[in-house]
Design a protein around this motif. Structure first.
Motif, PDB file in Angstrom:
ATOM      1  N   TYR B  83       0.863  -1.238   0.082  1.00 26.44           N
ATOM      2  CA  TYR B  83       0.144   0.052  -0.056  1.00 26.44           C
ATOM      3  C   TYR B  83       0.750   1.065   0.086  1.00 26.44           C
ATOM      4  O   TYR B  83       0.683   2.423  -0.754  1.00 26.44           O
ATOM      5  N   GLN B  84       1.848   1.124   0.668  1.00 24.66           N
ATOM      6  CA  GLN B  84       2.682   2.420   0.745  1.00 24.66           C
ATOM      7  C   GLN B  84       3.474   2.688  -0.694  1.00 24.66           C
ATOM      8  O   GLN B  84       3.748   3.736  -1.041  1.00 24.66           O
ATOM      9  N   GLN B  85       3.702   1.588  -1.602  1.00 24.72           N
ATOM     10  CA  GLN B  85       4.203   1.878  -2.736  1.00 24.72           C
ATOM     11  C   GLN B  85       3.161   2.273  -3.552  1.00 24.72           C
ATOM     12  O   GLN B  85       3.271   3.244  -4.518  1.00 24.72           O
ATOM     13  N   TYR B  86       1.840   1.900  -3.576  1.00 21.38           N
ATOM     14  CA  TYR B  86       0.828   2.303  -4.163  1.00 21.38           C
ATOM     15  C   TYR B  86       0.686   4.108  -3.874  1.00 21.38           C
ATOM     16  O   TYR B  86       0.489   4.746  -4.794  1.00 21.38           O
ATOM     17  N   ARG B  87       0.678   4.346  -2.656  1.00 16.43           N
ATOM     18  CA  ARG B  87       0.735   5.607  -2.114  1.00 16.43           C
ATOM     19  C   ARG B  87       1.877   6.552  -2.744  1.00 16.43           C
ATOM     20  O   ARG B  87       1.645   7.611  -3.209  1.00 16.43           O
ATOM     21  N   GLU B  88       2.793   6.112  -2.517  1.00 13.73           N
ATOM     22  CA  GLU B  88       4.127   6.731  -2.926  1.00 13.73           C
ATOM     23  C   GLU B  88       4.145   7.110  -4.461  1.00 13.73           C
ATOM     24  O   GLU B  88       4.670   7.980  -5.165  1.00 13.73           O
ATOM     25  N   GLY B  89       3.492   6.115  -5.101  1.00 17.53           N
ATOM     26  CA  GLY B  89       3.520   6.154  -6.616  1.00 17.53           C
ATOM     27  C   GLY B  89       2.511   7.314  -7.070  1.00 17.53           C
ATOM     28  O   GLY B  89       2.191   7.627  -8.416  1.00 17.53           O
ATOM     29  N   GLY B  90       1.731   7.806  -5.760  1.00 17.30           N
ATOM     30  CA  GLY B  90       0.913   8.843  -6.402  1.00 17.30           C
ATOM     31  C   GLY B  90      -0.447   8.318  -6.804  1.00 17.30           C
ATOM     32  O   GLY B  90      -1.468   9.000  -7.583  1.00 17.30           O
ATOM     33  N   TRP B  91      -0.703   7.149  -6.902  1.00 14.19           N
ATOM     34  CA  TRP B  91      -2.100   6.460  -7.411  1.00 14.19           C
ATOM     35  C   TRP B  91      -3.146   6.689  -7.014  1.00 14.19           C
ATOM     36  O   TRP B  91      -4.124   6.831  -7.665  1.00 14.19           O
ATOM     37  N   MET B  92      -3.287   7.098  -5.546  1.00 13.87           N
ATOM     38  CA  MET B  92      -4.347   7.431  -4.983  1.00 13.87           C
ATOM     39  C   MET B  92      -5.165   8.824  -5.552  1.00 13.87           C
ATOM     40  O   MET B  92      -6.523   8.604  -5.929  1.00 13.87           O
ATOM     41  N   GLY B  93      -4.220   9.570  -5.913  1.00 19.90           N
ATOM     42  CA  GLY B  93      -4.660  10.826  -6.239  1.00 19.90           C
ATOM     43  C   GLY B  93      -4.617  11.161  -8.061  1.00 19.90           C
ATOM     44  O   GLY B  93      -4.915  12.247  -8.374  1.00 19.90           O
ATOM     45  N   LEU B  94      -4.290   9.995  -8.614  1.00 16.63           N
ATOM     46  CA  LEU B  94      -4.391  10.173 -10.107  1.00 16.63           C
ATOM     47  C   LEU B  94      -5.294  10.857 -10.588  1.00 16.63           C
ATOM     48  O   LEU B  94      -5.179  11.867 -11.357  1.00 16.63           O
ATOM     49  N   LYS B 153      -5.070  14.753   2.832  1.00 18.96           N
ATOM     50  CA  LYS B 153      -4.543  13.642   3.728  1.00 18.96           C
ATOM     51  C   LYS B 153      -5.038  12.386   2.840  1.00 18.96           C
ATOM     52  O   LYS B 153      -4.450  11.306   2.769  1.00 18.96           O
ATOM     53  N   MET B 154      -6.143  12.258   2.375  1.00 16.00           N
ATOM     54  CA  MET B 154      -6.778  11.246   1.595  1.00 16.00           C
ATOM     55  C   MET B 154      -6.281  11.005   0.315  1.00 16.00           C
ATOM     56  O   MET B 154      -5.862   9.767  -0.176  1.00 16.00           O
ATOM     57  N   ILE B 155      -6.105  11.904  -0.276  1.00 19.55           N
ATOM     58  CA  ILE B 155      -5.567  12.038  -1.681  1.00 19.55           C
ATOM     59  C   ILE B 155      -4.119  11.706  -1.719  1.00 19.55           C
ATOM     60  O   ILE B 155      -3.771  10.999  -2.533  1.00 19.55           O
ATOM     61  N   ASP B 156      -3.489  11.900  -0.484  1.00 20.38           N
ATOM     62  CA  ASP B 156      -2.166  11.644  -0.503  1.00 20.38           C
ATOM     63  C   ASP B 156      -2.048  10.164   0.030  1.00 20.38           C
ATOM     64  O   ASP B 156      -0.994   9.457  -0.207  1.00 20.38           O
ATOM     65  N   GLY B 157      -2.962   9.608   0.430  1.00 22.42           N
ATOM     66  CA  GLY B 157      -3.091   8.172   0.812  1.00 22.42           C
ATOM     67  C   GLY B 157      -2.735   7.896   2.152  1.00 22.42           C
ATOM     68  O   GLY B 157      -2.641   6.761   2.730  1.00 22.42           O
ATOM     69  N   GLY B 158      -2.398   9.053   3.023  1.00 20.72           N
ATOM     70  CA  GLY B 158      -2.065   8.773   4.373  1.00 20.72           C
ATOM     71  C   GLY B 158      -3.410   8.423   5.277  1.00 20.72           C
ATOM     72  O   GLY B 158      -3.203   7.611   6.111  1.00 20.72           O
ATOM     73  N   TRP B 159      -4.520   9.015   4.742  1.00 20.24           N
ATOM     74  CA  TRP B 159      -5.660   8.542   5.462  1.00 20.24           C
ATOM     75  C   TRP B 159      -6.577   7.551   4.306  1.00 20.24           C
ATOM     76  O   TRP B 159      -6.733   8.088   3.144  1.00 20.24           O
ATOM     77  N   THR B 160      -7.288   6.604   5.094  1.00 17.88           N
ATOM     78  CA  THR B 160      -8.053   6.030   4.018  1.00 17.88           C
ATOM     79  C   THR B 160      -9.564   6.183   4.306  1.00 17.88           C
ATOM     80  O   THR B 160      -9.866   6.919   5.432  1.00 17.88           O
ATOM     81  N   GLY B 161     -10.395   5.638   3.555  1.00 16.86           N
ATOM     82  CA  GLY B 161     -11.903   6.198   3.836  1.00 16.86           C
ATOM     83  C   GLY B 161     -12.800   4.730   3.593  1.00 16.86           C
ATOM     84  O   GLY B 161     -12.284   3.656   3.503  1.00 16.86           O
ATOM     85  N   THR B 162     -14.084   4.870   4.342  1.00 17.60           N
ATOM     86  CA  THR B 162     -14.750   3.798   4.005  1.00 17.60           C
ATOM     87  C   THR B 162     -16.294   4.379   4.024  1.00 17.60           C
ATOM     88  O   THR B 162     -16.500   5.465   4.140  1.00 17.60           O
ATOM     89  N   MET B 163     -16.910   3.347   3.571  1.00 21.22           N
ATOM     90  CA  MET B 163     -18.792   3.658   3.279  1.00 21.22           C
ATOM     91  C   MET B 163     -19.312   2.746   4.467  1.00 21.22           C
ATOM     92  O   MET B 163     -19.237   1.519   4.558  1.00 21.22           O
ATOM     93  N   ASN B 164     -20.206   3.363   5.318  1.00 22.79           N
ATOM     94  CA  ASN B 164     -20.745   2.641   6.351  1.00 22.79           C
ATOM     95  C   ASN B 164     -22.352   2.768   6.198  1.00 22.79           C
ATOM     96  O   ASN B 164     -22.923   4.041   6.655  1.00 22.79           O
TER      97      ASN B 164
END
Lengths: 598, 598
Positions: B83-94, B153-164
């Motif tokens: 997940y860190q690699q995903y985050r560092e690659g900037g994939w969350m905020g693509l 924080k979420m787009i950076d991937g440092g925080w994640t999200g959920t749907m409840n």
């Protein structure tokens, strides 16, 4: 905890009113299971299924089997006791020959009860199930000495049996097998090799395990012509025929599988294990096919069993779960929501499963009854006709009932929404268990090839022509009956599609066998639809007659039959045209890409 | 160990040559992902999928997630680093807005890479996947303060999200939900209740978890009109906006599921947890639907992803496994048997999966591109047309791609025979993982109802009429082109069936809404066949043109496209008639039995 109730009333309706079971009272064994005795047997089988087998089903899945360091295998808690109850009830020998301790009752009765037991606990029932196949092979091909030695113990359930075919590099193509047999000179052989996927290969539920093992005698011809079948008991027999010294066969490991965790699926290692030839040298495949055909009916039955129990649980959930409102106005106005059974898309799932299960049960019992006639009738013509039908229906029953059985387990799981995906309700287990039935005892693609490549052409197409004639005549006879028109019209349309597909095969598959392979799975399912549709026609006919006579207490039963029959015609039969369309496109496009292109 | 290779060439073909991606360079963000940059991004995404995500897929399944005694959850070994690699690659905020730290690239590019990543490891990709949905909801409905607080924080991937959403007694019918929110008077609320089936609800991969929670504010109206959406972070934020004190939300347990074991599916307990309103009071359902629509595309994509990876593994096995001989003579005469890819019935399975995957990929990218146009175009008419298509295709894409994705995972497993049933080869995992996609984010029956009950009639049927027109015009325009005839004929036939079904609904469902429900699942699949058939038509057209121009190196690629398009027309499209036949029978038979009769 999953629920289950054995459909005894439906079995009795099918056997007694639809399939003419009472007309066969002259066959050996049938008099001992007259309709009233039959009812008592089914009721006893239902109790065993519901009270003993069902409560162990989830336990079997969660506990699984354990191979201990000494190579022994521990089955899930309670399995041993439940098997003992099965054994003590005399269920193993229900349809086995009386001369070796069986009860000699009809196979149809055995199949009827078998459905209940596999619905309740498929993994557990595989232990006796494999034994039944081994008994059949020894009855058909054993020497009198082998029969005397093994059959009474197996029919009594004290010893269980297995089938050892598959090796790591070969399953379907048995000609490649490498397990070898070296003659000892005294009529025994030393068997060495490795077998995989051996159901009930090792366990703690019986005093001995009788392995039937395919192997190649040293110097035998290559391919399937050089395969022989051997009896290899886990414990060699002492002078009195009792289990003695341990034989050179052991469980190397237990497979981790998607489902049927309660059954020990073993890698079996043969290291100079002592065995005796069963049947003729190099005649192993033929001898094995006795087991195989019996096993295929048993596996088709599993498809039905899982579809039925999954259906029953979906029904119970759909009646209880409150969610949303009926599109045609509240049906539970005092509650906050309606039970989901009011929603048409939920009904669609339930009716689809139900329509299949009731016809699938008819197919199983019809085929089983024909098996009885084929094996027991004194009339050669009757025997041959029944044997033709049995041979023709075996791949259809196995392939279609297991494909659909799995599909319906998935459909039932869907009714539960997210609750179906968690293990708690047992719906996932039904799906995972049902999945294997499409694979073992000949993957369904092989069933389809057996039908198209072998059974269709056998004896100049005698079996298939007789079947077409029977269905055609049924439609013709009922043509004038207006209440039957919705059924016969749809069955006739299906039959026409099936006959067109058969004609297409005759014209296109001789010169180009790939056209047969390309058509096979669609053809098998098209065949299945026509068979199930025809059986629905027969059920509709009987139920219409009963209602016309004034069915009294059973009026609702017969009315529901007719509704369900109509559903099958409206919603299931239209698929025949799609199958025909696909079949008629042949193999060209399918085979056009080079293997590297994938 | 399963294999996987990202279909980068196919993605590029679809975006650049079939779907006109380069024509949208004027849209915001598209210039930053010009075709050469696009290729580089896909190549990077492919590497991440194949080298980082894939090796963890089986580990995730076998290890699963563990809830520790303190309520924390440990994810499978390696998941955190991946997940860190995903985050560092900037994939969350693509594809996220640049003003909050995203790259603002097209959603179509995000979807393209998303396919690869979910093929490689669906369970792992659900952690960022849910976050994407939460980001979308906050972008659409958050106050500027909420956006500033959470999005970077979420787009950076440092925080994640959920749907409840789901509670024990309600999933589909959210009007029944009981979780309550009590105002604190300072703009915050105290949220209490229990949510179940919460994917990525608790884990060890991010510094904070941003729960979006549906709840009912004290005194709010009953039913769906009284539902509000709240942001409830796992850790409350301190004055600097960093994670501070623990909030009143915790994981009560992890569900035991059939698959996606690598994802922590949690029971979440809210005990006076502090949250802020996201969007309007009692406007929760609307706000949630932003997430939901995004999530539905993501889930449809999972169906494709699993179908593709299962297909690739079946191909590899079919090329290697030697068993039997080709019906048209040995293809591997020096070996003891031919690879099973020579058998037509194996080909049937492979071609069926392939024909679906390539069209399914086209559907995903076409829909994603329309999502970009709908959100980014300056031209109102263009935006509206794209939004219409997006809305119409969302239930089709989710329902059809996940139903078929599961079916094809099963089909791929079948190619392995018994080896598919044991866990070792990973085929069972694909089946078990794919199963959930038919259920979550709205079970497929709900997708079908959304299509039939809502999307068809929206704005006087504007979206569906535009789609019919587009497909009809495509057939008309290519009518004179002989090489296109096999395709347009079949597409036109499918379109006619779909239009007839639509007409039937217009005439029969108004007065009797059960007819709509009874038709819904068949209608959705009929719709899917026409959409996929149409996209195959467009691919065939492009590939024919390329070949006519002299395609050079890519000639084989285009020839294979045309063969596969033909297969789809011959073998898949015939199902449209069966769907129409079923739809036209209406609800009467389906609804005839009383609930007690089941």
């Amino acid at each position: 905890m999953p629920i289950y109730q054995s459909p005894v009333q439906d079995t009795l309706y099918l056997l007694n009113e639809v399939l003419g079971y009472p007309n066969h009272a002259n066959l050996p064994g049938f008099a001992d299971a007259s309709p009233d005795v039959l009812e008592a047997i089914l009721a006893e089988g239902a109790k065993l299924a519901e009270n003993v087998m069902l409560p162990l089903n989830r336990i079997g899945d969660t506990e699984g089997c354990t191979r201990n360091d000494d190579g022994s295998v521990t089955t899930p808690k309670g399995f041993g006791q439940a098997y003992q109850q099965y054994r003590e009830g005399g269920w193993m020998g229900l349809a086995a020959p009386a001369e070796y301790g069986g009860q000699g009752l009809p196979y149809a009765v055995h199949a009827a009860v078998g459905e209940y037991l596999s619905s309740a606990n498929m993994a557990l029932m595989m232990y006796p199930g494999l034994t039944q196949g081994a008994i059949a092979a020894i009855v058909a091909h054993g020497s009198e000495a082998q029969k005397q030695t093994f059959l009474p113990k197996m029919i009594d359930g004290g010893w269980t049996g297995t089938m050892n075919l598959t090796e790591p590099h070969c399953g379907t193509d048995l000609g490649l097998l490498r397990t070898k047999a070296v003659p000892n000179g005294d009529g025994t052989y030393r068997i060495s090799g490795q077998k995989i996927f051996i159901s009930a290969g090792e366990h703690d539920m019986s005093d001995n395990i009788v392995h039937l093992v395919l192997a190649r005698i040293e110097g035998a011809p290559e391919g399937v012509k050089g395969i022989s079948l051997f009896i290899v008991p886990k414990f060699k027999l002492d002078a009195d025929g009792n289990p003695g010294e341990r034989n050179g066969v052991s469980c190397g490991s237990i497979e981790e599988k998607m489902g049927i965790h309660g059954n020990a699926t073993c890698v079996m290692n043969y290291d100079e294990a002592e065995g005796t030839l069963l049947g003729a040298e190099n005649g192993g495949l033929k001898a094995m096919f006795v087991m195989m055909n019996e096993a295929r009916l048993g596996v088709g039955l599993q498809g039905l069993s899982l579809s039925e129990v999954a259906y029953q649980n979906a029904v119970a959930y759909a009646r209880e779960r409150l969610q949303g409102r009926s599109l045609s106005g509240p049906k539970n106005p005092q509650g906050k929501a309606d039970p989901i059974i009011v929603h048409p898309d939920i009904r669609r799932a339930l009716m689809t499963m139900r329509a299949f299960n009731e016809a699938g049960r008819a197919l199983v019992l019809w085929t089983a009854l024909n098996s009885d006639i084929a094996h027991r009738s004194a009339d050669e013509a009757e025997r041959q006709a029944a044997d033709d039908l049995l041979g023709l229906m075996t791949p259809v029953l196995k392939g279609v009932l297991t494909d659909k059985g799995f599909e319906h387990a998935v459909m039932a799981q869907q009714v539960f929404g997210g609750h179906g995906y968690i293990e708690e309700h047992g719906m996932s287990q039904f799906v995972r268990d049902a999945r294997i039935a499409m694979i073992y005892e000949g993957a369904n693609g092989i069933q389809a090839l057996d039908l198209v490549g072998r059974k269709l052409a056998l004896n100049g197409g005698r079996a298939v022509q007789a079947f077409f004639k029977e269905v055609g005549e049924f439609c013709e006879e009922n043509r004038a009956d207006e209440t039957m028109a919705p059924f016969t019209k749809s069955i006739k349309k299906g039959l026409n599609d099936l006959q067109a597909a058969t004609m297409w095969l005759m014209q296109n598959a001789m010169a180009k066998p790939d056209n047969a392979g390309a058509a096979s799975t669609d053809y098998m399912h098209l065949f299945g639809l026509v068979v199930l549709g025809y059986l629905w026609g027969r059920m509709a006919k009987v139920s219409q007659e009963k209602l016309a006579e004034g069915a009294g207490d059973t009026a609702a039963f017969h009315e529901h039959k007719i509704v369900t029959a109509r559903y099958f015609m409206e919603r299931v039969m239209p698929e025949t045209a799609a199958h025909l369309a696909r079949i008629s496109t042949g193999a060209d496009t399918m085979m056009a890409l080079p293997a590297e292109a994938f």
